[in-house]
Motif scaffolding. Structure first.
Motif, PDB file in Angstrom:
ATOM      1  N   SER A   1       2.374   9.046  -6.054  1.00 55.44           N
ATOM      2  CA  SER A   1       2.617  10.417  -5.598  1.00 55.44           C
ATOM      3  C   SER A   1       3.739  11.084  -6.380  1.00 55.44           C
ATOM      4  O   SER A   1       3.662  12.285  -6.679  1.00 55.44           O
ATOM      5  CB  SER A   1       2.943  10.436  -4.109  1.00 55.44           C
TER       6      SER A   1
ATOM      7  N   VAL B   1      -5.476   9.303  -0.247  1.00 55.01           N
ATOM      8  CA  VAL B   1      -5.408   7.966  -0.852  1.00 55.01           C
ATOM      9  C   VAL B   1      -5.088   6.937   0.206  1.00 55.01           C
ATOM     10  O   VAL B   1      -5.705   5.852   0.244  1.00 55.01           O
ATOM     11  CB  VAL B   1      -4.363   7.935  -2.001  1.00 55.01           C
TER      12      VAL B   1
ATOM     13  N   LYS C   1       0.833  -1.202   0.000  1.00 55.41           N
ATOM     14  CA  LYS C   1       0.000   0.000   0.000  1.00 55.41           C
ATOM     15  C   LYS C   1       0.871   1.257   0.000  1.00 55.41           C
ATOM     16  O   LYS C   1       0.634   2.191  -0.772  1.00 55.41           O
ATOM     17  CB  LYS C   1      -0.898  -0.031   1.238  1.00 55.41           C
TER      18      LYS C   1
ATOM     19  N   ILE D   1      -7.646   3.760   0.935  1.00 55.50           N
ATOM     20  CA  ILE D   1      -7.272   2.396   0.501  1.00 55.50           C
ATOM     21  C   ILE D   1      -7.331   1.450   1.675  1.00 55.50           C
ATOM     22  O   ILE D   1      -6.872   1.673   2.723  1.00 55.50           O
ATOM     23  CB  ILE D   1      -5.887   2.379  -0.160  1.00 55.50           C
TER      24      ILE D   1
ATOM     25  N   ILE E   1      -2.990  14.743  -1.228  1.00 48.66           N
ATOM     26  CA  ILE E   1      -3.558  13.669  -2.045  1.00 48.66           C
ATOM     27  C   ILE E   1      -3.084  12.310  -1.538  1.00 48.66           C
ATOM     28  O   ILE E   1      -3.873  11.370  -1.430  1.00 48.66           O
ATOM     29  CB  ILE E   1      -3.203  13.870  -3.535  1.00 48.66           C
TER      30      ILE E   1
ATOM     31  N   ILE F   1       1.422   4.043  -3.083  1.00 54.93           N
ATOM     32  CA  ILE F   1       1.177   5.469  -2.842  1.00 54.93           C
ATOM     33  C   ILE F   1       2.415   6.290  -3.172  1.00 54.93           C
ATOM     34  O   ILE F   1       2.317   7.366  -3.768  1.00 54.93           O
ATOM     35  CB  ILE F   1       0.702   5.708  -1.392  1.00 54.93           C
TER      36      ILE F   1
END
Length: 77
Positions: free
Chosen positions: A32, A73, A24, A77, A69, A28
């Protein structure tokens, strides 16, 4: 610029993946880096180019927005 951002993002994400961070987090990080580069380009083209921001303000804004952001996220998630 985008190719360099993509390459840097892949290297960074690979480092975190090899360090056994959760997938995860690695995803990200990868997203990003690319999104941040695009946001920086958009702010630069739309705001900095018109003289409303200088380079430091553009970089700060892009980094701040990308961080927000990434947090959203992460939470979704």
């Amino acid at each position: 610029g985008l190719t360099a951002a993509f390459t840097g993002t892949l290297i960074t994400a690979l480092f975190f993946w090899l360090a056994k961070y959760p997938n995860k987090i690695v995803i990200i990080i990868a997203l990003s880096g690319i999104v941040g580069s695009i946001i920086d380009s958009i702010i630069g083209a739309l705001i900095e180019r018109k003289g409303h921001f200088n380079n430091n303000q553009t970089n700060f804004s892009a980094t701040f927005l990308t961080g927000l952001i990434a947090i959203v996220v992460f939470l979704l998630i």
